[in-house]
Design a protein around this motif. Structure first.
Motif, PDB file in Angstrom:
ATOM      1  N   GLY A 117     -68.281  42.845  -2.260  1.00  0.00           N
ATOM      2  CA  GLY A 117     -66.541  42.942  -2.266  1.00  0.00           C
ATOM      3  C   GLY A 117     -65.986  41.887  -1.044  1.00  0.00           C
ATOM      4  N   GLU A 123     -66.948  43.783  12.849  1.00  0.00           N
ATOM      5  CA  GLU A 123     -65.675  44.799  13.121  1.00  0.00           C
ATOM      6  C   GLU A 123     -65.002  44.694  13.739  1.00  0.00           C
ATOM      7  N   ALA A 124     -63.712  44.575  13.483  1.00  0.00           N
ATOM      8  CA  ALA A 124     -62.882  44.373  14.623  1.00  0.00           C
ATOM      9  C   ALA A 124     -62.805  45.767  15.356  1.00  0.00           C
ATOM     10  N   LEU A 125     -62.554  45.745  16.087  1.00  0.00           N
ATOM     11  CA  LEU A 125     -62.379  46.578  18.269  1.00  0.00           C
ATOM     12  C   LEU A 125     -61.945  47.482  17.378  1.00  0.00           C
ATOM     13  N   PRO A 126     -61.855  49.268  17.936  1.00  0.00           N
ATOM     14  CA  PRO A 126     -61.335  50.415  17.840  1.00  0.00           C
ATOM     15  C   PRO A 126     -60.315  50.076  17.701  1.00  0.00           C
ATOM     16  N   ALA A 127     -59.576  50.965  17.105  1.00  0.00           N
ATOM     17  CA  ALA A 127     -58.197  51.438  17.191  1.00  0.00           C
ATOM     18  C   ALA A 127     -57.213  51.149  18.490  1.00  0.00           C
ATOM     19  N   VAL A 241     -56.128  37.958  10.244  1.00  0.00           N
ATOM     20  CA  VAL A 241     -54.688  37.473  11.536  1.00  0.00           C
ATOM     21  C   VAL A 241     -54.675  38.920  11.878  1.00  0.00           C
ATOM     22  N   GLU A 243     -56.458  40.416  14.020  1.00  0.00           N
ATOM     23  CA  GLU A 243     -57.464  42.361  14.825  1.00  0.00           C
ATOM     24  C   GLU A 243     -58.139  41.180  15.707  1.00  0.00           C
ATOM     25  N   SER A 288     -60.923  28.268   6.668  1.00  0.00           N
ATOM     26  CA  SER A 288     -61.195  28.775   5.372  1.00  0.00           C
ATOM     27  C   SER A 288     -60.524  28.386   4.118  1.00  0.00           C
ATOM     28  N   ALA A 289     -59.094  28.488   3.978  1.00  0.00           N
ATOM     29  CA  ALA A 289     -58.137  28.180   2.878  1.00  0.00           C
ATOM     30  C   ALA A 289     -58.297  26.789   2.592  1.00  0.00           C
TER      31      ALA A 289
ATOM     32  N   ASN B  55     -64.011  40.489  -7.723  1.00  0.00           N
ATOM     33  CA  ASN B  55     -64.692  40.103  -7.534  1.00  0.00           C
ATOM     34  C   ASN B  55     -65.118  38.495  -6.898  1.00  0.00           C
ATOM     35  N   GLN B  62     -59.030  31.731  -2.347  1.00  0.00           N
ATOM     36  CA  GLN B  62     -59.053  32.692  -1.874  1.00  0.00           C
ATOM     37  C   GLN B  62     -57.690  33.025  -1.803  1.00  0.00           C
ATOM     38  N   ARG B  92     -52.635  54.244  12.057  1.00  0.00           N
ATOM     39  CA  ARG B  92     -54.101  54.557  12.208  1.00  0.00           C
ATOM     40  C   ARG B  92     -54.744  54.689  10.594  1.00  0.00           C
ATOM     41  N   ARG B  95     -55.164  50.775   9.224  1.00  0.00           N
ATOM     42  CA  ARG B  95     -55.758  50.264   9.567  1.00  0.00           C
ATOM     43  C   ARG B  95     -57.290  50.668   8.957  1.00  0.00           C
ATOM     44  N   LYS B  99     -59.419  48.647   5.515  1.00  0.00           N
ATOM     45  CA  LYS B  99     -59.980  48.016   5.686  1.00  0.00           C
ATOM     46  C   LYS B  99     -61.324  48.419   4.338  1.00  0.00           C
ATOM     47  N   SER B 101     -62.426  47.839   0.534  1.00  0.00           N
ATOM     48  CA  SER B 101     -62.630  46.828  -0.135  1.00  0.00           C
ATOM     49  C   SER B 101     -61.776  47.185  -1.004  1.00  0.00           C
ATOM     50  N   VAL B 103     -62.735  47.497  -4.038  1.00  0.00           N
ATOM     51  CA  VAL B 103     -63.616  48.288  -5.240  1.00  0.00           C
ATOM     52  C   VAL B 103     -63.220  50.146  -4.683  1.00  0.00           C
TER      53      VAL B 103
END
Lengths: 461, 304
Positions: A117, A123-127, A241, A243, A288-289, B55, B62, B92, B95, B99, B101, B103
């Protein structure tokens, strides 16, 4: 004249122009694969999906059967495009174009994407960083402000004698390479070109893509690998966007790219005590869009109202909007949130002479129409659109055709024969039987010359 | 309206109606176990195909949007909305949810949904659990599409895909037909892919009326191939591609009195309600069929 709509698509043509081996390397990245597929024409996308889990080669005959008989043109365009981008590889044993299969690298990556998927590239940075990241609205403002600043630099070359503020050096180079401003000759400051005027009237996506394209085109000069650069640019479009992403983990080349993109408003760079990170803005998703064919990304709220008496009202605080309108509207007065002007023959003609077409003006006005005006049909009053087109036609009353004049024929028969021949092949523009002269199109000159030689040859004998 | 008839791009809004009737799938897998078949088409396998399909739709564009609505025996629920904004207790967890997906989101919601179904069923006692609430999920899908179409432009082109397993429910005939006609009115095609054993007359009619595609895969194990080849085709591309046409459509109606499918019956001359037996008054509109005169004058037999 560069066509406004194809500019963003041209990026994929540039990708297609890469050597085969390099192109195959590009497909190692799932992000590039996705971006490439999304940029394809709708029919080609369907073909990719249909072939995605087919390992064996598929004959071109059976692929042709997928399309309706009266859509064969579309089918061929799709197949051509797929071949150009090496999404489809020729797998025929005997005749070329007999059977195809999907590029195995691309196939593997896309299958993986479907199974997992997609997700995000890094990875984004932690919260814990989240508190220091600006809100989405702030980020949007930032992106718009940066982008408008870029365009304002371009606009400033149009009106003042020189740029009021010294132009950012790398930006000026990019503008020059794209042919938007003239190269500086001696002390003379760069001037905006016809292409530059047209560029201003495009939508943000097309503009952004043209800049990015030039950037990639010049990558080799700056000792960057264009394939790496393309990969990275396409990957950026898949980030979320707003993050934060770690900047220090990137390669030096990528860090450089990030810095240049930040100047365009595609990203915002923030620095903490130890770490530095970048936050993609809404412009990044365009990367990309907007490359997909024919899709229209939602543009911002419009602000322009046009009345049937040619008055133009623009409810905007943006200096850029006012400057762009000034290209073809005579501005009358400006209030803090309102610009008022009118379309006059003089103002529109000035625009025509800088290479802007009536269609571009009308498209711009339609695209930026105020919601109240946009709900009406037609958005721009017919009297106004008709008048703009008429003014443009006024300029095109004289048409030039490169041509040759033939005269001094030996006999009247030869002259007649030549005139008849010229008429038959469609080369005749004008003839004068009394003076035995005729004028023919330049592109048929070879034919004409051969014919006249053949005519006069027997007489010499 | 012209816009809706001639889509200019391939951006789609796909609303998937997922048949998650636990009784249907339970029966199917237990039957498979009895016959000691290892290849039986269970719900797990079905979901694998569907998730792969979802998917694929995201891969195509997009801007494509997908909504999944679960159809159960007693209730329906939104399982997934690609545009959805998750309501989370704090930043938190928001977020964390972001993250996930598609699925993960779908499977989690699906578990909740099936658990709720079980509770509902215990409370309500015995309703006919063989049938899924197709009319309910169709209505939900249409409501959602109306919301999208009335939102700010540009609108994606909406279509509905029914993944139906359980047999047609005659008691829902009127509601389903109403939903079909309102889909036709708003130019929303209904596609149907039947994974159960019986063909579905309701869905055949739905696809026929709204211009969608009806398919009953001969081998449900290859479901994804059907989904990718046929049902992933956006409305723009449909104008250019060969797609399976309508086979024989079962046009039989159900009577309003006993909800049975009938070949021939009686039609109320006032409100066009259908009955399997001659009636003195119409139960729908209370029209009186003049009992003292010849009853044939008021009640015409209806040929199928």
């Amino acid at each position: 004249m560069p066509n406004v709509r194809v500019v963003s698509r041209n990026f994929m043509e540039m990708v297609a122009a890469l050597p085969a081996a390099k192109l195959d390397d590009l497909y190692e990245s799932p992000w590039t694969c996705q971006a490439v597929v999304r940029s394809l024409p709708p029919l080609a996308k369907q073909y990719v999906l249909r072939l995605l889990f087919v390992e064996a080669a598929v004959s071109s005959k059976s692929m042709q059967d997928w399309a309706l008989t009266d859509a064969l043109n579309k089918h061929r365009v799709a197949i051509d495009k797929l071949e150009q981008l090496r999404v489809l590889i020729d797998a025929s044993e005997r005749k070329k174009g007999d059977s195809y299969k999907l590029n195995p690298k691309l196939q593997k990556q896309l299958q993986e994407v479907l199974r997992t998927g997609g997700g995000v590239p890094r990875e984004a940075l932690p919260a814990s960083f989240a508190a220091r990241v600006p809100s989405l609205a702030d980020l949007d403002n930032y992106a718009t402000k940066q982008w408008e600043a870029v365009l304002l630099q371009l606009v400033s070359t149009a009106f003042t004698e020189g740029p009021s503020t010294p132009m950012n050096n790398s930006l000026a180079q990019t503008f020059q390479r794209a042919g938007l401003i003239t190269a500086p000759k001696g002390k003379e400051p760069p001037k905006i070109t016809d292409a530059g005027f047209q560029f201003l009237l495009m939508d943000t996506n097309a503009q952004l893509w043209q800049i990015v394209r030039e950037y990639v085109a010049s990558a080799e000069d700056r000792a960057m690998d264009s394939a790496d650069l393309i990969n990275f640019l396409l990957e950026l479009g898949f980030l979320n966007v707003g993050e934060p992403y770690n900047l220090n983990s990137l390669s030096p080349m990528q860090q450089n790219v990030i810095k240049e993109l930040a100047a365009l408003g595609v990203l915002q760079i923030q620095a903490g005590t130890k770490d530095r990170w970048f936050i993609p803005t809404k412009l990044a998703t365009n990367l990309s869009a907007s490359i997909s064919e024919g899709s229209t990304a939602p543009s911002g709220e419009g602000c322009v109202i046009i009345e049937t008496n040619f008055r133009v009202y623009a409810y905007t605080t943006s200096k850029l909007q006012a400057e762009i309108l000034r290209l073809f509207v005579r501005l009358e007065y400006q209030l803090p949130n309102l610009v008022v002007g009118s379309l006059t023959k003089e103002s529109v003609s000035t625009a025509f002479s800088s290479g802007i077409t009536s269609d571009q003006m009308i498209t711009f006005l339609t695209k930026h129409a105020h919601p109240h005006a946009a709900s009406k049909t037609p958005v721009v009053p017919e009297t106004v659109t008709d008048q703009i087109r008429l003014w443009e036609n006024d300029r095109n009353r004289v048409e030039t055709t490169p041509s040759y004049m033939y005269k001094d024929f030996p006999t009247e028969e030869t002259y007649e024969a030549v005139v008849n021949y010229a008429r038959d092949i469609g080369a005749l523009l004008w003839d004068d039987p009394a003076g035995q002269r005729l004028i023919g199109r330049a592109e048929r000159h070879e034919d004409m010359r051969n014919f006249i030689r053949r005519q006069s040859a027997p007489q010499r004998r | 309206m012209m816009d809706a008839l001639t889509p200019k791009d391939d951006i789609s809004q796909v609303v998937i109606l997922l048949d998650a009737n636990p009784y249907f799938w339970g029966e199917k897998s237990s039957r498979g176990a009895n016959r000691a078949e290892t290849t039986s088409f269970t719900f797990d396998r079905f979901m694998e195909h569907v998730l792969l399909f979802i998917n694929s739709i995201f891969l195509l564009n997009q801007a494509n949007r997908v909504v999944v609505i679960g159809t159960g025996a007693t209730s329906c629920a939104y399982l997934y909305d690609s545009q959805g904004i998750e309501v989370a207790a704090n930043a938190r967890s928001a977020r964390a949810v972001k993250k996930q997906s598609a699925v993960e989101k779908i499977t989690q919601k699906l578990e909740d949904f099936v658990a709720k179904e079980a509770v509902c069923d215990l409370n309500q006692g015995m309703e006919d659990t063989r049938y899924s609430l197709l009319s309910g999920s169709l209505s939900m899908a249409l409501c959602y599409i109306q919301k999208v179409l009335r939102g700010p432009p540009p609108h994606p082109r909406p279509r509905i895909l029914c993944l139906q397993g359980s047999p047609d429910a005659p008691p829902q005939y009127i509601a389903v037909m109403n939903a079909i006609f309102s889909a036709q009115r708003s130019l929303v095609p209904i596609d149907a892919c039947v994974v159960g054993d019986q063909t579905s007359a309701f869905l055949q009619q739905a696809t026929h009326i709204t211009g969608g595609i009806y398919q009953k895969p001969a081998t449900p194990e290859g479901l994804y191939e059907y989904l990718a080849m046929v049902f992933a085709t956006d409305l723009y591309s449909r104008k250019f591609l060969q797609l399976p046409g309508a086979s024989a459509v079962d046009f039989r109606a159900s009577c309003f009195c006993h909800k049975k499918s009938i070949d021939m019956g009686f039609v109320c001359s006032v409100c066009l309600s259908i009955f399997c037996k001659g009636q003195r008054t119409c139960t729908t509109c209370n029209a009186n069929f003049a009992p003292n005169k010849s009853s044939a004058a008021a009640q015409k037999p209806k040929a199928s």
